[in-house]
Design an enzyme around this catalytic site. Structure first.
Site, PDB file in Angstrom:
ATOM      1  N   ASP A   1     -47.170  23.467 104.282  1.00  0.00           N
ATOM      2  CA  ASP A   1     -46.789  24.857 104.025  1.00  0.00           C
ATOM      3  C   ASP A   1     -47.052  25.745 105.237  1.00  0.00           C
ATOM      4  OD1 ASP A   1     -46.282  23.888 101.595  1.00  0.00           O
ATOM      5  OD2 ASP A   1     -47.771  25.090 100.497  1.00  0.00           O
TER       6      ASP A   1
ATOM      7  N   TYR B   1     -44.175  25.783 107.624  1.00  0.00           N
ATOM      8  CA  TYR B   1     -43.076  26.584 107.084  1.00  0.00           C
ATOM      9  C   TYR B   1     -43.390  28.074 107.285  1.00  0.00           C
ATOM     10  CZ  TYR B   1     -39.725  28.439 103.678  1.00  0.00           C
ATOM     11  OH  TYR B   1     -38.718  29.143 103.077  1.00  0.00           O
ATOM     12  N   ASP B   2     -44.623  28.469 106.921  1.00  0.00           N
ATOM     13  CA  ASP B   2     -45.013  29.877 107.038  1.00  0.00           C
ATOM     14  C   ASP B   2     -44.950  30.361 108.484  1.00  0.00           C
ATOM     15  OD1 ASP B   2     -45.427  29.824 104.360  1.00  0.00           O
ATOM     16  OD2 ASP B   2     -47.618  29.677 104.478  1.00  0.00           O
TER      17      ASP B   2
ATOM     18  N   SER C   1     -19.460  26.587  75.578  1.00  0.00           N
ATOM     19  CA  SER C   1     -20.725  26.018  75.114  1.00  0.00           C
ATOM     20  C   SER C   1     -20.440  24.626  74.555  1.00  0.00           C
ATOM     21  CB  SER C   1     -21.363  26.915  74.068  1.00  0.00           C
ATOM     22  OG  SER C   1     -20.457  27.123  73.026  1.00  0.00           O
ATOM     23  N   LEU C   2     -21.471  23.978  74.067  1.00  0.00           N
ATOM     24  CA  LEU C   2     -21.314  22.596  73.605  1.00  0.00           C
ATOM     25  C   LEU C   2     -21.458  22.511  72.092  1.00  0.00           C
ATOM     26  CD1 LEU C   2     -23.593  20.885  76.283  1.00  0.00           C
ATOM     27  CD2 LEU C   2     -21.106  20.713  76.143  1.00  0.00           C
TER      28      LEU C   2
ATOM     29  N   GLU D   1     -27.444  13.740  80.387  1.00  0.00           N
ATOM     30  CA  GLU D   1     -28.277  14.658  81.183  1.00  0.00           C
ATOM     31  C   GLU D   1     -29.285  15.332  80.284  1.00  0.00           C
ATOM     32  OE1 GLU D   1     -25.527  17.476  82.775  1.00  0.00           O
ATOM     33  OE2 GLU D   1     -24.433  15.950  83.892  1.00  0.00           O
TER      34      GLU D   1
ATOM     35  N   LYS E   1     -30.931  18.448  78.662  1.00  0.00           N
ATOM     36  CA  LYS E   1     -30.417  19.783  78.352  1.00  0.00           C
ATOM     37  C   LYS E   1     -31.531  20.776  78.677  1.00  0.00           C
ATOM     38  CE  LYS E   1     -27.857  22.398  74.942  1.00  0.00           C
ATOM     39  NZ  LYS E   1     -28.724  23.562  74.766  1.00  0.00           N
TER      40      LYS E   1
ATOM     41  N   ASP F   1     -33.633  24.007  79.049  1.00  0.00           N
ATOM     42  CA  ASP F   1     -33.697  25.195  78.202  1.00  0.00           C
ATOM     43  C   ASP F   1     -33.908  26.445  79.049  1.00  0.00           C
ATOM     44  OD1 ASP F   1     -33.609  26.615  75.908  1.00  0.00           O
ATOM     45  OD2 ASP F   1     -35.630  26.103  75.237  1.00  0.00           O
TER      46      ASP F   1
ATOM     47  N   GLU G   1     -28.083  25.653  85.216  1.00  0.00           N
ATOM     48  CA  GLU G   1     -29.050  26.326  84.356  1.00  0.00           C
ATOM     49  C   GLU G   1     -30.194  26.877  85.198  1.00  0.00           C
ATOM     50  OE1 GLU G   1     -28.014  26.203  81.263  1.00  0.00           O
ATOM     51  OE2 GLU G   1     -29.723  26.579  79.951  1.00  0.00           O
TER      52      GLU G   1
ATOM     53  N   TYR H   1     -25.257  21.524  87.102  1.00  0.00           N
ATOM     54  CA  TYR H   1     -24.741  20.365  86.366  1.00  0.00           C
ATOM     55  C   TYR H   1     -23.208  20.291  86.311  1.00  0.00           C
ATOM     56  CZ  TYR H   1     -24.886  23.960  82.716  1.00  0.00           C
ATOM     57  OH  TYR H   1     -24.753  25.114  82.013  1.00  0.00           O
TER      58      TYR H   1
ATOM     59  N   LYS I   1     -21.893  13.477  78.197  1.00  0.00           N
ATOM     60  CA  LYS I   1     -20.578  13.852  78.738  1.00  0.00           C
ATOM     61  C   LYS I   1     -19.762  12.600  79.057  1.00  0.00           C
ATOM     62  CE  LYS I   1     -22.579  17.924  80.991  1.00  0.00           C
ATOM     63  NZ  LYS I   1     -23.034  18.562  82.231  1.00  0.00           N
TER      64      LYS I   1
ATOM     65  N   LYS J   1     -29.595  17.763  69.936  1.00  0.00           N
ATOM     66  CA  LYS J   1     -30.736  18.683  69.906  1.00  0.00           C
ATOM     67  C   LYS J   1     -31.960  17.977  69.331  1.00  0.00           C
ATOM     68  CE  LYS J   1     -29.398  22.975  71.011  1.00  0.00           C
ATOM     69  NZ  LYS J   1     -29.370  24.001  70.063  1.00  0.00           N
TER      70      LYS J   1
ATOM     71  N   CYS K   1     -64.111  47.979  67.948  1.00  0.00           N
ATOM     72  CA  CYS K   1     -64.252  46.801  68.802  1.00  0.00           C
ATOM     73  C   CYS K   1     -65.268  45.817  68.207  1.00  0.00           C
ATOM     74  CB  CYS K   1     -64.696  47.230  70.197  1.00  0.00           C
ATOM     75  SG  CYS K   1     -65.083  45.852  71.268  1.00  0.00           S
TER      76      CYS K   1
ATOM     77  N   CYS L   1     -68.455  45.999  70.633  1.00  0.00           N
ATOM     78  CA  CYS L   1     -69.276  47.195  70.878  1.00  0.00           C
ATOM     79  C   CYS L   1     -69.082  48.266  69.814  1.00  0.00           C
ATOM     80  CB  CYS L   1     -68.968  47.780  72.244  1.00  0.00           C
ATOM     81  SG  CYS L   1     -67.339  48.552  72.324  1.00  0.00           S
TER      82      CYS L   1
ATOM     83  N   CYS M   1     -59.949  48.182  73.518  1.00  0.00           N
ATOM     84  CA  CYS M   1     -61.239  48.861  73.525  1.00  0.00           C
ATOM     85  C   CYS M   1     -61.349  49.559  74.876  1.00  0.00           C
ATOM     86  CB  CYS M   1     -62.362  47.836  73.368  1.00  0.00           C
ATOM     87  SG  CYS M   1     -63.988  48.527  73.692  1.00  0.00           S
TER      88      CYS M   1
ATOM     89  N   CYS N   1     -68.512  48.324  76.943  1.00  0.00           N
ATOM     90  CA  CYS N   1     -68.368  47.228  75.984  1.00  0.00           C
ATOM     91  C   CYS N   1     -68.887  45.922  76.605  1.00  0.00           C
ATOM     92  CB  CYS N   1     -66.896  47.079  75.599  1.00  0.00           C
ATOM     93  SG  CYS N   1     -66.557  45.588  74.671  1.00  0.00           S
TER      94      CYS N   1
END
Ligand code: IVH
Length: 668
Positions: free
Chosen positions: A35, A38-39, A84-85, A113, A115, A117, A170, A222, A287, A311, A405, A408, A423, A428
Site C-alpha cells: 500500500d 501505491y500511496d 429483472s429475472l 452465477e 446473485k 445482493d 451489481e 455480469y 443463464k 432464491k 438512564c 445514572c 442520556c 453518567c
C-alpha cells in the site's frame, strides 16, 4: 518546454502505474505492490497536478471524487431496458425451467452465477472512457449517479481498449463495511440500514459523492447492455471474459454447467458456503450460455426466458426472547438488546439481537417472554423478524424504553431528528468510561499507553471518574495497578503530562461533543481560537461559520450549557490543560485585510498561480478559503473553464472575480 514534456510523460506513466496497481488490488484482489508504494505514487501525482492543474485529466486516478455536490439526479433512459429475472425456489422449479428451455431449443450449456445482493447498475464507456453510470430505476428510466460510481475503485475510469460499450452489473457493500457503517450510525443515533443492499443503495443515492466515496462499495459486472455480436461474441461466458479483459471486475465463482444436474450441484454447494463470502448473495442466477439460444428463447414482458434466479430460502428460526438488556454507549445512546434462548442460525449460535430503539419494539409488538422468529439481516446481523402473538400464554410483558438512564438515572431525551434515546448526563458512569477511552485515543488527546484496559482498571480502582482526573494521577497510583511496572507508570505520567500542550482541536474532539468529529473540531478551534470563546458562542454565531450546520451548532450550545460539563472543563483548566488553538493558519490570516471575514471559493484553472499560491494570496487578504459554494460563500474566484461551482455562484448571486481581479486586489 522540455521540462513540461518530461512532466507530461511522468503523469502518463503515473496514470498507468496507479491504474495497474488499482486494477490488481480492487478488481483482481491480487495486490502488486505494498500500500505504501501505491500511496507514494498517488502523492507524487497529486503534487504534480497541484502545481500544474492543466495536467489534470478527467481519467486521472486522482479524479474519482469530483467534490461537486449534485443539485439532484438527472434521469437516464436506458438504451435497452434493464430487465429483472423470474424467480425459482426449489429443485423442482429449476428442473421445470430446464425442461422449458430444452423444449424450445434442445440441450444447452448454462452459466451459473452468484446473485449479488446489491443494486443493478449500468456503466457506459465512450472510446474506453467512463462516461455515464446509472441505476436501474424502473428498468426503462434510471438515475444518473455517475459522480458516485466514479468513487468506486473497482470501476475502471479507462478500459484497456478504446471501445464504446455498456456494461451492467451489481454495486454492493461488503459485509464488513456494512457492519462498521451500522455501528457508527447507531452511535450517532441514526437509523441503521436493514441490510447491505439498502446500505449500498442509500450510499449511491446521496447527492454528495464524498459520502459514497467513504462507504467502501464495490461492483461485479455480469453482462452487457448492447449486442454481444457487435464485439464478436457468441456466448455469455465469452462476454464475461471480454469484460474482464477490458478491466471490469467479474465474479470468480461463475461456472459453466453442461446440464441441469450440474446446475443443481452448483446451487447445492452454495447453500452452506454462503456465510463464508465477504459479500451478501441472495441466490444463484442461471443463464443459457449461447447468445443464439438466448435469441431463440426470447423474453416475456418483464424478464428473459433464457435466465432465472434461484432464491435461497430465508434462514429463519424460532426462539424465545428471555429479556431485554439496555446498554449505554459513549455518546449516551441507550440501546435495547434482546437476550435470546441460544439458537443456531446461518452457521453461528445467536443469543443476542439488537432491537435498535423503542419505536422498533413497539412497531413489532415484541414482548418479553415471546416466541420470536429470528434471522440474520444480510446474513450477518441477528434480528427479530416478528413475535408470534398467537403463541402467547398471557405472561408476556410489553416493554417500554425507560424514561431514565439505566446507569445514572438521569432523564433520557430524544435529540432532534434522532430515533435513539440518549442520556445527556456527562457524569453518567456508563458513558464516562467510554468517554475517557475516546479522550485518550490517537486522534483525540493521543495519550500513548492508556487504552481500554487501563481505563477500565482506573475506573474499577476508583482512581478516576472523568477524563480530567487523569491529570491528577500519580506515578504511585499507577504503579499499584495490576501488571503495571514502575517504568510503564512513569511513561504514562509523562504521556499524560505531554498531552496538556495539545492544540485546542484535539481537546475539542476528545471531549466527545455530539456531532463534533475531527473535522468540525478543527474548524471550531480555528474559528474561535480559545475554549472560552467557543463556550460563549451562540447558535447564530456557530451557524454563521461555513461548514457548521444547525445540528452541530445546537449540540455545541447544549453541551456547554451543562453544569457538569462546566465542572469537568474547570478541572481540565486547573490541571493546566491547554485550551488555546495553537495549530497553523488562523493566526496568519489578518483580521483587517480587504477580504477579512469573507468566505471565498476558488474554481477553474488559474494561469498566474498554483491553487496553493492562490489560496495563500487570498488568505493573506484575510479570506478563509473553502471548497464548495453555498449561501455562506461571499466571493468566488473563477479561472478558465470554471464549471458548476461558477454556475452555482451565479445562481446564488454571489460576487465573482476573474483572475485579473485577484491580481489587482493583491497589488493594491
Ligand atoms: S442478470 C436480464 N446476473 O438480480 C437479466 N442479475 O432481477 C439481468 N443480480 O436487479 C440480470 N446478481 O441486478 C444478473 N449475476 C447476476 C446478478 C443479477 C445480481 C440482480 C440484478 C437484478 C436482479 C434480477
Amino acid at each position: 518546454m522540455e521540462d513540461k514534456l518530461a512532466l507530461e510523460q511522468r503523469v502518463k506513466d503515473l496514470h498507468k502505474l496507479l491504474n495497474d496497481y488499482g486494477h490488481a488490488y480492487y478488481v483482481l484482489d491480487r495486490p502488486l505492490v505494498p500500500d505504501s508504494e501505491y500511496d507514494a505514487r498517488m502523492k507524487e501525482l497529486i503534487a504534480i497536478e497541484e502545481e500544474h492543474p492543466d495536467l489534470i485529466m478527467p481519467d486521472s486516478p486522482t479524479q474519482r471524487v469530483g467534490g461537486e455536490v449534485l443539485p439532484g439526479f438527472s434521469k437516464v433512459v436506458h438504451d435497452t431496458p434493464m430487465l429483472s429475472l423470474s424467480n425459482v425456489f426449489n429443485e423442482e422449479d429449476i428442473r421445470e425451467f430446464d425442461r422449458r428451455v430444452r423444449a424450445d431449443v434442445g440441450n444447452v450449456t448454462y452459466v451459473c452465477e452468484l446473485k449479488i445482493d446489491g443494486l443493478a447498475i449500468s456503466l457506459k464507456y465512450e472510446q474506453g472512457l467512463f462516461a455515464q453510470g446509472s441505476t436501474r430505476g424502473d428498468g426503462t428510466v434510471g438515475e444518473d449517479i455517475t459522480m458516485n460510481l466514479r468513487t468506486i475503485r473497482a470501476i475502471p475510469l479507462k478500459l484497456s481498449e478504446p471501445v464504446d460499450i455498456e456494461a451492467r452489473g451489481e454495486a454492493y457493500m461488503p459485509k464488513k463495511s456494512f457492519m462498521k457503517l451500522n455501528e457508527s450510525r447507531e452511535e450517532d443515533g441514526l437509523d441503521v440500514f436493514a441490510n447491505p443492499r439498502n446500505a449500498a443503495a442509500g450510499s449511491l443515492r446521496q447527492l454528495d459523492p464524498k459520502i459514497a466515496a467513504s462507504r467502501n462499495l464495490s461492483v461485479f459486472m455480469y453482462g452487457m447492455g448492447g449486442n454481444g455480436a457487435d464485439y464478436g461474441l457468441d456466448t455469455h461466458s465469452g462476454s464475461l471474459e471480454y469484460l474482464a479483459s477490458l478491466g471490469f471486475r467479474t465474479n470468480p465463482e461463475t461456472r459453466r454447467c453442461k446440464d441441469v444436474e450440474e446446475v443443481l450441484a452448483f446451487v447445492e454447494s452454495w447453500q452452506d458456503r454462503r456465510p463464508d463470502l465477504p459479500y451478501e448473495i441472495d441466490g444463484i442466477v442461471i443463464k443459457v450460455d449461447s447468445f443464439h439460444h438466448q435469441e431463440e428463447l426470447g423474453f416475456t414482458a418483464k424478464s428473459p426466458r433464457w435466465a432465472t434466479a434461484y432464491k435461497f430460502p430465508a434462514e429463519e428460526v424460532k426462539t424465545k426472547l428471555l429479556t431485554i438488556e439496555l446498554t449505554v454507549g459513549r455518546t449516551g445512546v441507550v440501546t435495547p438488546t434482546a437476550i435470546l434462548e441460544p439458537v443456531r442460525v446461518a452457521g453461528t449460535t445467536v443469543s443476542r439481537a439488537s432491537l435498535h430503539n423503542g419505536d422498533l419494539i413497539r412497531e413489532k409488538d415484541i414482548r418479553i417472554g415471546d416466541e420470536v422468529i429470528i434471522r440474520k439481516a444480510g446474513d450477518i446481523i441477528p434480528e427479530i423478524v416478528m413475535s408470534l402473538a398467537d403463541q402467547r400464554s398471557g405472561d408476556e410483558e410489553p416493554f417500554e424504553m425507560p424514561a431514565h438512564c439505566p446507569a445514572c438515572d438521569s432523564e433520557l431525551v430524544h435529540l432532534e431528528e434522532e430515533v435513539a434515546l440518549r442520556c445527556v448526563n456527562p457524569q453518567c458512569p456508563a458513558q464516562l468510561q467510554e468517554a475517557v477511552i475516546h479522550f485518550v485515543s490517537r486522534n483525540a488527546m493521543n495519550i500513548e499507553g492508556i487504552g481500554e484496559k487501563v481505563v477500565g482498571q482506573l475506573f474499577a480502582e476508583g482512581l478516576i471518574k472523568d477524563a480530567a482526573d487523569l491529570y491528577t494521577l500519580t506515578e504511585e497510583q499507577l504503579a499499584g495497578l495490576d501488571r503495571m511496572g514502575e517504568k510503564s507508570a512513569s511513561n504514562l505520567i509523562a504521556a499524560i503530562r505531554q498531552s496538556k500542550s495539545n492544540s485546542l482541536e484535539k481537546l475539542l474532539f476528545g471531549l466527545g461533543i455530539r456531532h463534533v468529529g475531527q473535522k468540525a473540531a478543527q474548524i471550531l478551534a480555528m474559528e474561535f481560537g480559545t475554549l472560552d470563546a467557543l463556550r460563549a458562542a451562540t447558535e447564530e454565531q456557530l451557524t454563521a461559520i461555513h461548514e457548521i450546520g444547525e445540528k452541530v451548532a445546537d449540540s455545541v450550545v447544549t453541551y456547554f450549557g451543562n453544569e457538569d460539563v462546566e465542572r469537568v472543563l474547570g478541572k481540565l483548566e486547573a490541571a493546566g490543560v491547554n485550551t488555546v488553538y495553537t495549530g497553523p493558519r488562523k493566526q496568519d490570516i489578518p483580521e483587517d485585510g480587504p477580504l477579512a471575514g469573507k468566505t471565498v471559493v476558488l474554481t477553474g484553472k488559474l494561469s498566474h498561480f498554483t491553487r496553493n499560491d492562490a489560496k495563500a494570496a487570498l488568505e493573506a487578504l484575510g479570506a478563509s478559503v473553502t471548497g464548495s459554494v453555498s449561501k455562506k460563500t461571499d466571493l468566488v474566484v473563477a479561472g478558465e473553464e470554471a464549471g458548476s461551482k461558477l454556475e452555482k455562484a451565479e445562481s446564488l448571486g454571489i460576487e465573482i472575480w476573474d483572475e485579473a481581479a485577484l491580481l489587482d486586489a493583491i497589488s493594491e
